[in-house]
Design an enzyme around this catalytic site. Sequence first.
Site, PDB file in Angstrom:
ATOM      1  N   GLU A  80      -3.721  -0.127  -7.525  1.00 53.04           N
ATOM      2  CA  GLU A  80      -4.725  -0.280  -7.916  1.00 53.04           C
ATOM      3  C   GLU A  80      -5.750   1.633  -6.654  1.00 53.04           C
ATOM      4  O   GLU A  80      -5.092   1.931  -6.560  1.00 53.04           O
ATOM      5  CB  GLU A  80      -4.770  -1.115  -6.926  1.00 53.04           C
ATOM      6  CG  GLU A  80      -6.305  -2.115  -6.432  1.00 53.04           C
ATOM      7  CD  GLU A  80      -6.693  -2.643  -5.623  1.00 53.04           C
ATOM      8  OE1 GLU A  80      -7.581  -2.717  -4.237  1.00 53.04           O
ATOM      9  OE2 GLU A  80      -5.452  -3.750  -5.730  1.00 53.04           O
TER      10      GLU A  80
ATOM     11  N   LYS B  48     -14.289  -6.929  -4.058  1.00 50.32           N
ATOM     12  CA  LYS B  48     -14.334  -7.332  -2.299  1.00 50.32           C
ATOM     13  C   LYS B  48     -15.975  -8.151  -2.240  1.00 50.32           C
ATOM     14  O   LYS B  48     -16.218  -7.285  -1.836  1.00 50.32           O
ATOM     15  CB  LYS B  48     -14.273  -6.592  -2.256  1.00 50.32           C
ATOM     16  CG  LYS B  48     -13.062  -6.005  -1.436  1.00 50.32           C
ATOM     17  CD  LYS B  48     -12.124  -5.345  -0.917  1.00 50.32           C
ATOM     18  CE  LYS B  48     -11.425  -4.474  -0.960  1.00 50.32           C
ATOM     19  NZ  LYS B  48     -10.282  -4.380  -1.548  1.00 50.32           N
TER      20      LYS B  48
ATOM     21  N   ASP C  73     -10.902  -0.455  -7.248  1.00 55.41           N
ATOM     22  CA  ASP C  73     -11.194  -1.594  -5.946  1.00 55.41           C
ATOM     23  C   ASP C  73     -12.483  -0.402  -5.421  1.00 55.41           C
ATOM     24  O   ASP C  73     -13.958  -0.572  -5.457  1.00 55.41           O
ATOM     25  CB  ASP C  73      -9.729  -1.098  -4.855  1.00 55.41           C
ATOM     26  CG  ASP C  73     -10.234  -2.325  -4.080  1.00 55.41           C
ATOM     27  OD1 ASP C  73     -10.995  -2.380  -4.188  1.00 55.41           O
ATOM     28  OD2 ASP C  73      -8.962  -2.214  -3.270  1.00 55.41           O
TER      29      ASP C  73
ATOM     30  N   ASP D 181      -1.351  -0.464  -3.822  1.00 53.51           N
ATOM     31  CA  ASP D 181      -2.555   0.094  -3.347  1.00 53.51           C
ATOM     32  C   ASP D 181      -2.295   1.081  -3.166  1.00 53.51           C
ATOM     33  O   ASP D 181      -2.204   1.600  -1.833  1.00 53.51           O
ATOM     34  CB  ASP D 181      -3.117  -1.133  -2.871  1.00 53.51           C
ATOM     35  CG  ASP D 181      -4.432  -0.988  -3.094  1.00 53.51           C
ATOM     36  OD1 ASP D 181      -5.101   0.254  -3.226  1.00 53.51           O
ATOM     37  OD2 ASP D 181      -5.378  -1.593  -2.016  1.00 53.51           O
TER      38      ASP D 181
ATOM     39  N   LYS E 108       0.920  -1.234   0.139  1.00 54.50           N
ATOM     40  CA  LYS E 108       0.212   0.321   0.597  1.00 54.50           C
ATOM     41  C   LYS E 108       0.727   1.087  -0.058  1.00 54.50           C
ATOM     42  O   LYS E 108       2.060   1.873   0.677  1.00 54.50           O
ATOM     43  CB  LYS E 108      -1.374  -0.080   1.268  1.00 54.50           C
ATOM     44  CG  LYS E 108      -1.658  -1.150   1.072  1.00 54.50           C
ATOM     45  CD  LYS E 108      -2.856  -1.221   2.761  1.00 54.50           C
ATOM     46  CE  LYS E 108      -4.500  -1.771   1.856  1.00 54.50           C
ATOM     47  NZ  LYS E 108      -4.921  -1.773   0.883  1.00 54.50           N
TER      48      LYS E 108
END
Length: 341
Positions: free
Chosen positions: A206, A255, A231, A180, A151
């Site tokens: 992402e 998700k 996302d 991400d 991240k």
Amino acid sequence: MFHLTYRSYHRPFVQPLQTHHGAWKIRDGIIVQLTNEADQVGWGEIAPVPAFGSETYEQALAFCQGCSEKITLEEILAIPPELSACRFGFAAAWETLSDRHPLTPHPLTPHPPTPLLPDASSTSRLLPTGAAALQAWRPLWQQGARTFKWKIGVASWSEEVQILEQLMAALPAEVSLRLDANGGLSEAETLQWLHQCDRHSIEFLEQPLPPDQFDTMLRLSQPFQTPIALDESVATFDQLQACYTRGWRGIFVVKAAIAGFPFQLRDFCQQHSVDVVWSSVFETAIAQSFIQQSLIHPLQQSLIHPLQHSLIKPRAIGFGVNHWFTDDWHLLSPEQLWQNL
């Protein structure tokens, strides 16, 4: 008519998960149990992530508390879309009791009695943010991991780029790395990161920008070798549909546990053959096993035409998160987990 019972859980992370949305210390969720007239049990899980647009844990708990002990399929299908994690949890519990969903012609695979553990090489492992990633990848690599996610957008640009350089120099050549940003970058920063990603052959970047900057992400996805993946922009089924309608044909990070009804998601992915990376919301093995058995596996089996296989690149699923907890819940059956709550 089903008998409804539920229990809450509270799982502390080994260390707080740092993202652009802030620090996350405890994963709160709810396990749902539906029992039919034959005393067969179906399991579901409600694992909200309000930072991604789902309901809060408190809202999900209030919904469960407002349900009677007897619930019908019609009542499950009437759960409002703003309770997307509840939609998933209740529908998953119902689907595990059914051989075939009445609203779709696609057969379902029965829920396994024990959790499914995906092969380490086909699972993306989440690294800690910052310099901690420089050491954290090594034991995961030794366990068989070949895809990692890191991240960004948490520290300064210069600090994170320096860490990225060190990380890429240390990682074996066959490793894939995903970055991400959780929507935490500006357009200028996104351009900087895309140039860096092209230099290092990053698998994808992402969600660099917030969901309301869809058009900018669509434009920036064209001139670079590194693809952009959505996302937060596609957190719920309605959002996923909207982005597809608006022209997104890149990667969708899905998700499933907060997307809503799984049968809607399954049908959409089969109809459109979208490029999906299945991703975790730090749910337990109950939701992870359901997603693998009732979404991932059927969709993989539905790609029977050679052209579909050539158009859709197999990607490591983002379920490599169990090392973020100290418990062994990922090894427990639903019944064993239920007894631990």
